[in-house]
Design a protein around this motif. Sequence first.
Motif, mmCIF file in Angstrom:
data_model
loop_
_atom_site.group_PDB
_atom_site.id
_atom_site.type_symbol
_atom_site.label_atom_id
_atom_site.label_comp_id
_atom_site.label_asym_id
_atom_site.label_seq_id
_atom_site.Cartn_x
_atom_site.Cartn_y
_atom_site.Cartn_z
ATOM 1 N N THR A 1 0.732 -1.110 -0.025
ATOM 2 C CA THR A 1 0.049 -0.030 -0.030
ATOM 3 C C THR A 1 0.892 1.161 0.013
ATOM 4 O O THR A 1 1.932 1.386 0.543
ATOM 5 C CB THR A 1 -1.107 0.019 1.167
ATOM 6 N N GLN B 1 3.389 6.296 -5.951
ATOM 7 C CA GLN B 1 2.099 5.936 -5.998
ATOM 8 C C GLN B 1 0.941 6.359 -5.293
ATOM 9 O O GLN B 1 -0.078 6.546 -5.944
ATOM 10 C CB GLN B 1 2.547 4.597 -5.316
ATOM 11 N N TRP B 2 1.059 6.912 -4.123
ATOM 12 C CA TRP B 2 0.030 7.864 -3.504
ATOM 13 C C TRP B 2 -0.401 8.927 -4.611
ATOM 14 O O TRP B 2 -1.443 9.327 -4.813
ATOM 15 C CB TRP B 2 0.605 8.263 -2.331
ATOM 16 N N SER C 1 -2.160 7.613 -7.723
ATOM 17 C CA SER C 1 -3.507 6.934 -7.390
ATOM 18 C C SER C 1 -4.405 8.130 -6.971
ATOM 19 O O SER C 1 -5.699 8.151 -7.300
ATOM 20 C CB SER C 1 -3.418 6.134 -6.397
ATOM 21 N N TRP C 2 -3.937 9.239 -6.517
ATOM 22 C CA TRP C 2 -4.899 10.371 -6.161
ATOM 23 C C TRP C 2 -5.096 11.207 -7.274
ATOM 24 O O TRP C 2 -6.255 11.429 -7.667
ATOM 25 C CB TRP C 2 -4.007 11.265 -4.973
ATOM 26 N N ALA D 1 -7.882 9.360 -9.449
ATOM 27 C CA ALA D 1 -8.964 9.356 -8.868
ATOM 28 C C ALA D 1 -9.643 10.481 -9.098
ATOM 29 O O ALA D 1 -10.826 10.688 -9.609
ATOM 30 C CB ALA D 1 -8.890 9.136 -7.431
ATOM 31 N N CYS E 1 -10.944 4.248 -12.281
ATOM 32 C CA CYS E 1 -10.148 5.318 -11.844
ATOM 33 C C CYS E 1 -9.766 5.509 -10.407
ATOM 34 O O CYS E 1 -8.935 5.985 -9.915
ATOM 35 C CB CYS E 1 -10.377 6.432 -12.598
ATOM 36 N N PRO F 1 -8.662 2.232 -6.979
ATOM 37 C CA PRO F 1 -7.326 2.081 -6.314
ATOM 38 C C PRO F 1 -6.821 2.888 -5.387
ATOM 39 O O PRO F 1 -6.245 2.573 -4.357
ATOM 40 C CB PRO F 1 -6.399 2.453 -7.792
ATOM 41 N N PHE F 2 -7.534 4.453 -5.258
ATOM 42 C CA PHE F 2 -6.888 5.059 -4.244
ATOM 43 C C PHE F 2 -7.613 4.596 -2.862
ATOM 44 O O PHE F 2 -6.957 4.433 -2.036
ATOM 45 C CB PHE F 2 -7.472 6.518 -4.330
ATOM 46 N N THR G 1 -4.191 2.943 -0.799
ATOM 47 C CA THR G 1 -3.701 3.792 -0.097
ATOM 48 C C THR G 1 -3.976 3.816 1.216
ATOM 49 O O THR G 1 -5.347 3.491 1.635
ATOM 50 C CB THR G 1 -3.863 5.205 -0.632
#
Length: 419
Positions: free
Chosen positions: A2, A24-25, A28-29, A32, A199, A202-203, A207
């Motif tokens: 994560t 990655q954060w 994914s943010w 989103a 989309c 994943p966040f 996370t």
Amino acid sequence: MTAGVAAAGGRSALDEPLRPVGRQWTFSWAMANLGLFLANYGAQQIVLPRQANAIASDQDAAVVVQSWANACASVATVIVSILAGALSDRTLHRTGRRQVWVLCGVVLCAVAFVFQGSQHSIAGVVVGWTAFTAGFAVVFVALSAAVPDDVPVNQRARVSSYFAVGTACGPLIGVAAVTFLLTGILDAYVGLALLLLLCVLPFGFLTRGIPLRRTERPPLALRAITLGVFMPLRSADFAWACGQRALINLSNALAQIFLYQYLKDAVRFDPDLGTLVLLVCYTAGIVVVAIPVGRYSDRTGKRKRIVVWSSAAQGAAALILAFVPTFPAAIAGASLLGFGYGAYLSVDQAVVTQVLPHAEDRGKDLGVLQLSSALPVIVAAAIGGVLITSLGGFPALFLASAIAGLAAAFCVLPIRSVS
């Protein structure tokens, strides 16, 4: 694995973050947010007008259908943004305060789209669009609150610049999908719902934020939440930030929300193709300026001057659309609008998160600020219909956009906590 900062040495959820977030954060943010705007703009710009034209008998009636849907959705936005922000501030989930709200909100959005796609009445469209807007508000507030929760101040303009790119590319993908691939009404809504889930999920799943300790949890009382809507406005910086954000988003929304009808009735150009072309130009303008301007802002600490530049660019773009109703001029106006809004978005998250009064109320205060981002879009749809049908047509619409854009520059100047 994560992404996030869950292992940041026992840091409290209310502390200012110091550890930079990873790729990655950030990815994914940004994805989103891309998904949110993909679904919202694809529906708002193409599918909702297409559905309104299928239900209504003429142009004015179609505009009225859109206006009613957005006016009713504005009520839901006001209530849901504040409640979702306040409740997420008090959430004790092990993955953090925001992730579970992202998941719940996106599921509501997807269900609302599937419902709306099967409607053939004004009432059904209004209910579906209101439910989608409520879900959108939940997800957007939670994503916005994740920034001051997890991102250090000196990284926020860079994160905001990726937000700008995501929210620029999202509408382009959404409009392209419903123009070339999903040409019906039901299949367009279902397709947008699936893209949105792809989309955003994943966040929510991959996370982690800093879990709130039970001892840090603010008391939950409706009266306190209601009063809390107005308390942050006692901070002058917060109030001015609300004003500038509302005005610049109102300017942008007025310039965009009736482009489909503008191309069809004023420019006399294929509205499906024309909307896509203008959105490509608008998106290119945002992408070109967003990341370099965001990095410049983080490096220098300067935010306000960028808002002033962007306000002036948006005002000029609206004047072009108002007084030169040709397709080449519309391309120029859309490009300039993209430059201006891209510069603004590159510092938006940095500006608004630097004026939050209290760490324990980040979600609720960002819910209030969210109203200054979401309501202008909805208000623009409501008053835009009146401007077009009763107060001067499309020139009046774009002139109002120019005035709002220039007024935003004057609201950012008094903010003291932002350079």
